[in-house]
Motif scaffolding. Structure first.
Motif, short mmCIF file in Angstrom:
data_model
loop_
_atom_site.label_atom_id
_atom_site.label_comp_id
_atom_site.label_asym_id
_atom_site.label_seq_id
_atom_site.Cartn_x
_atom_site.Cartn_y
_atom_site.Cartn_z
N ARG A 228 0.96 -1.77 -0.35
CA ARG A 228 0.42 -0.52 -0.48
C ARG A 228 0.86 1.09 -0.37
NH1 ARG A 228 -4.84 -1.90 -1.38
NH2 ARG A 228 -5.27 -3.72 0.24
N CYS A 229 1.65 1.54 0.31
CA CYS A 229 3.02 2.79 1.03
C CYS A 229 3.79 2.95 0.03
CB CYS A 229 3.26 2.65 2.22
SG CYS A 229 1.42 2.12 3.32
N VAL A 230 4.61 1.32 0.35
CA VAL A 230 6.15 1.49 0.05
C VAL A 230 6.97 2.39 -1.61
CG1 VAL A 230 8.93 0.04 -0.20
CG2 VAL A 230 7.32 0.05 1.91
N GLN A 231 5.60 1.85 -2.71
CA GLN A 231 6.04 2.55 -4.04
C GLN A 231 6.19 3.74 -3.86
OE1 GLN A 231 1.62 1.71 -3.39
NE2 GLN A 231 1.04 2.91 -5.33
N CYS A 232 5.87 5.15 -2.93
CA CYS A 232 5.55 6.00 -3.13
C CYS A 232 7.19 6.55 -1.90
CB CYS A 232 4.93 7.21 -2.71
SG CYS A 232 3.83 6.51 -4.12
N HIS A 233 7.49 5.43 -0.79
CA HIS A 233 8.08 5.88 0.72
C HIS A 233 9.45 4.87 0.70
CE1 HIS A 233 4.86 8.54 1.97
NE2 HIS A 233 4.50 8.12 2.05
N LYS A 234 10.03 5.11 -0.23
CA LYS A 234 11.66 3.68 -0.62
C LYS A 234 12.28 5.17 -0.84
CE LYS A 234 9.85 2.70 -5.22
NZ LYS A 234 9.85 1.60 -6.23
N GLU A 235 13.32 4.58 -1.34
CA GLU A 235 15.16 4.79 -1.27
C GLU A 235 14.46 5.39 -2.86
OE1 GLU A 235 18.30 2.41 -1.43
OE2 GLU A 235 19.75 4.39 -1.10
N GLY A 236 14.84 6.74 -2.74
CA GLY A 236 15.27 7.35 -4.15
C GLY A 236 13.83 8.01 -4.21
N LYS A 237 12.69 7.47 -3.58
CA LYS A 237 11.45 7.92 -3.95
C LYS A 237 10.84 8.28 -2.48
CE LYS A 237 7.20 7.85 -7.05
NZ LYS A 237 6.43 7.11 -7.23
N SER A 238 11.44 9.24 -1.37
CA SER A 238 10.93 9.32 0.12
C SER A 238 10.40 10.05 0.13
CB SER A 238 11.44 9.24 0.79
OG SER A 238 12.53 9.58 0.34
N LYS A 239 8.50 10.31 -0.32
CA LYS A 239 7.25 11.56 -0.15
C LYS A 239 7.63 12.28 1.18
CE LYS A 239 6.51 11.14 -4.31
NZ LYS A 239 6.87 12.25 -5.01
N GLY A 240 7.50 13.37 1.45
CA GLY A 240 7.34 13.29 2.74
C GLY A 240 8.72 13.55 3.17
N LYS A 241 9.88 12.64 3.35
CA LYS A 241 10.74 12.56 3.29
C LYS A 241 11.13 11.25 4.41
CE LYS A 241 14.43 16.32 2.45
NZ LYS A 241 13.38 16.43 0.84
N PHE A 242 9.66 10.95 3.64
CA PHE A 242 9.98 9.47 4.68
C PHE A 242 9.89 7.71 3.49
CE2 PHE A 242 6.09 7.13 6.89
CZ PHE A 242 6.58 6.60 7.82
N ARG A 243 10.59 6.85 4.19
CA ARG A 243 10.57 5.79 4.03
C ARG A 243 9.67 4.72 5.70
NH1 ARG A 243 17.30 4.02 2.81
NH2 ARG A 243 16.39 2.39 2.29
N MET A 244 9.31 4.06 4.21
CA MET A 244 8.71 2.81 4.77
C MET A 244 8.86 1.35 4.18
SD MET A 244 4.76 4.47 4.55
CE MET A 244 4.13 3.32 6.10
N ASP A 245 10.20 1.55 3.59
CA ASP A 245 10.87 0.16 3.41
C ASP A 245 11.94 -1.22 4.52
OD1 ASP A 245 12.93 1.93 2.56
OD2 ASP A 245 13.54 1.32 1.26
N SER A 246 12.15 -0.11 5.59
CA SER A 246 12.90 -0.66 7.04
C SER A 246 11.96 -0.27 8.79
CB SER A 246 14.32 -0.39 6.23
OG SER A 246 14.53 0.30 6.90
N TYR A 247 12.58 -1.30 8.99
CA TYR A 247 12.35 -1.02 9.99
C TYR A 247 12.75 0.16 10.90
CZ TYR A 247 10.98 -1.57 15.19
OH TYR A 247 10.34 -1.26 16.40
N GLU A 248 14.03 0.60 10.51
CA GLU A 248 14.24 1.92 11.19
C GLU A 248 14.35 2.57 10.71
OE1 GLU A 248 16.74 -1.01 9.75
OE2 GLU A 248 16.40 -1.81 11.53
N MET A 249 13.21 2.73 9.28
CA MET A 249 13.20 4.32 8.85
C MET A 249 11.93 4.70 8.85
SD MET A 249 15.19 5.55 6.79
CE MET A 249 16.93 4.74 6.87
N LEU A 250 10.87 3.35 9.39
CA LEU A 250 9.59 3.81 9.89
C LEU A 250 9.42 4.24 11.31
CD1 LEU A 250 6.65 2.03 8.63
CD2 LEU A 250 7.06 0.30 9.85
N VAL A 251 10.09 3.60 11.60
CA VAL A 251 10.56 4.99 13.41
C VAL A 251 10.89 6.12 12.96
CG1 VAL A 251 11.56 4.37 14.96
CG2 VAL A 251 10.63 1.97 14.59
N LYS A 252 11.57 6.31 12.05
CA LYS A 252 12.60 7.34 12.29
C LYS A 252 11.30 8.36 11.24
CE LYS A 252 16.27 9.35 10.06
NZ LYS A 252 16.70 9.49 8.29
#
Ligand code: HEC
Length: 509
Positions: A228-252
């Motif tokens: 649902r989310c990672v397509q826009c929230h990942k490395e190289g395409k982090s909308k809102g400077k938010f990545r959801m493709d790993s636990y660390e990034m999700l928390v951060k």
């Protein structure tokens, strides 16, 4: 220019189309220089407008295909009937204009990044470029042969050539979007053989862990986010400077701070944003994207309330009935009982950060080639398919440090030799290897017989011989062996089959 028209030589009243010819030639020159002036694609630096326009490519590309097929039919009919040739230059103009537009949007898509290093994509780029140039040239010839009585031969040859180049380019294009063997994937073996393809490879089923043993974050939550989310929230395409493709990034989290507040679902930004009213501008996913399902959101909220631990299994947490039900609704197969097939259960050893970092680093050299088998194992799968002949022994050697983690390896149609296979000696968990259409020899088999977990080996189109394959009888777990189009003799196959009665030997006969 038009003053040069020689009316004696050209009694028809038509003006010679110098201007359009000039524009056409200029277009061709512009197209050819495009890849050289544009430089390397770099997704991070490209303004969004590049990607926006690039995304039109998949729509526009169908126009020139349709138009050229139409022109081809027209000319075919004109050739074999007593009709006069079609004189309108409109179809040729539309063909050229749409081909150029398809080329330009495709080029922007490429410049938007994400395709670096894929030989298939680069092939397609050059194919598209050649087609656009051919289409413009076809148009130029058409305007010169539009006058009544002019020969149509050159025009027809160019139409045919353009369609040829177009077919090549669109085949590559379709392979990029649908995968290389999209058309032939379900072809019966008899047809595959006619086409010179290897017989179908049956996919190995990876047993799914029983629910209790699944890691909530890695096996259940992250797959929902991926969908649902990672397509826009990942490395190289982090909308809102938010990545959801790993636990660390999700928390951060992103610009607005933490993505999740362990123990507090309602205050977690990912929940807050998804629960907003759909009309709200801040609602996630944004308008037009499929909304997250209620049961998916319920699972995420449950996991966060339970502390959002990255390691805990379902059994470690308190599992209310409605959440058990919600997990059951997820679009995936969960085995109910404990007997999850015969194979070894994947070990629940989540990859260390170090391994993740290493894989991310290596992915630059092997885009899309190196991936984790699933979210909850450190097992790696490798495929060199997109690199094809660019995958050499030297390049493969770069993977050295992660080779021991590999469980499936596909080196087919690459340039690797026995030297690369020798490196795989450390991949003691390897279950599947494809070496089809490579330069490997019997020497590779000496390495492979040491890999006791091997279940499937593909030697299609290699130089392995009777002597070599005989040694494979030392592999206790072997289930499938592909020997089609090798020098192995029927007698040797028969003998091998006797030694390995359980093994399915695929010979294409
Ligand atoms: C189609 C692309 C797209 C998808 C899919 C998407 N988002 Fe977003 N997301 C955005 C954009 C664009 C922004 C930045 C604008 C904004 O803050 O609203 C954003 C921002 C966010 C933020 C704010 C980050 C911050 O700190 O600024 C959160 C949280 C978020 N998204 C959560 C989600 C969740 C959860 C999902 C999946 C359910 C999701 N997004 C799916 C495009 C997307």
């Amino acid at each position: 220019m038009s003053t040069e028209i020689d009316l004696d030589e050209h009694p028809a009243k038509t003006k010679r189309p110098y201007f359009l010819t000039f524009v056409g030639l200029l277009t061709i020159a512009g197209l050819i220089s495009l890849p050289f002036v544009a430089g390397e694609p770099d997704g991070d630096k490209m303004p969004d407008i590049v990607r926006f326009l690039g995304h039109f490519h998949p729509f526009i590309l169908h126009l020139p295909i349709g138009i050229f097929v139409l022109i081809l039919c027209q000319e075919f009919v004109a050739l074999f009937s007593r009709h006069k040739p079609y004189r309108s230059i409109l179809p040729a103009f539309l063909g050229a204009a749409s081909a150029v537009t398809a080329m330009l949007t495709g080029f922007l898509l490429y410049q938007g990044g994400g395709f670096e290093g894929s030989e298939l994509v680069e092939d397609h780029l050059w194919g598209g470029l050649a087609f656009a140039c051919a289409a413009v040239l076809t148009f130029i010839v058409k305007i010169w042969s539009a006058a009544p009585g002019s020969s149509q031969a050159l025009y027809r040859i160019l139409v045919l050539a353009s369609v040829g180049v177009m077919t090549y380019a669109s085949h590559d294009g379709a392979s990029i979007t649908h995968g290389k063997d999209y058309l032939t994937e379900y072809a019966p073996d008899s047809i595959r053989k006619l086409l010179g393809l290897e017989p179908k490879e049956k996919t190995e089923e990876i047993p799914v862990k029983p629910l209790e043993e699944q890691i909530v974050y890695a096996d259940i939550v992250q797959p929902i986010l991926n969908k649902r989310c990672v397509q826009c929230h990942k490395e190289g395409k982090s909308k809102g400077k938010f990545r959801m493709d790993s636990y660390e990034m999700l928390v951060k989290g992103g610009k607005e701070g933490d993505g999740i507040e362990p123990g507090n679902a309602e205050d977690s930004n990912i929940v807050y944003r998804t629960e907003l009213d759909e009309d709200d501008e801040e609602h996630m996913p944004p308008e037009g994207k499929k909304d997250i399902e209620d049961h998916e959101l319920a699972i995420i909220k449950w996991w966060i309330s339970e502390g959002a631990d990255p390691e805990k299994t379902v059994a470690d947490l308190d599992l209310p009935d409605e959440i058990r039900e919600a997990i059951g609704k997820l679009d995936r197969s969960i085995s109910k009982g404990g007997d999850a097939g015969t194979g070894d259960k994947p070990k629940a050893n989540t990859p260390s950060d170090e391994l993740r970092a290493k894989v991310a680093e290596l992915s630059k050299d092997f885009p899309g080639g190196l991936t984790f088998e699933s979210q909850s194992t450190s097992n790696l799968t490798f495929t060199g398919v997109s690199l094809r002949k660019n995958l050499t022994d030297d390049l493969f050697a770069k993977l050295g440090s992660v080779i021991p983690k590999m469980v499936t390896v596909d080196l087919s149609a690459s340039s690797v030799t026995d030297a690369s296979v020798a490196l795989l000696a450390s991949a003691t968990d390897l279950r599947m290897i494809r070496l089809s259409e490579t330069g490997i020899t019997d020497a590779a088999i000496d390495t492979l017989v040491k890999l006791q977990k091997l279940e499937s080996v593909n030697f299609y189109g290699t130089k392995v011989t009777d002597e070599g394959v005989k040694k494979l009888s030392a592999l206790p777990n072997l289930k499938r062996l592909y020997l089609w189009q090798t020098d192995v003799t029927p007698a040797a196959i028969e003998e091998l089959q006797k030694a390995l009665p359980e093994v399915e030997i695929v010979t294409g006969i």
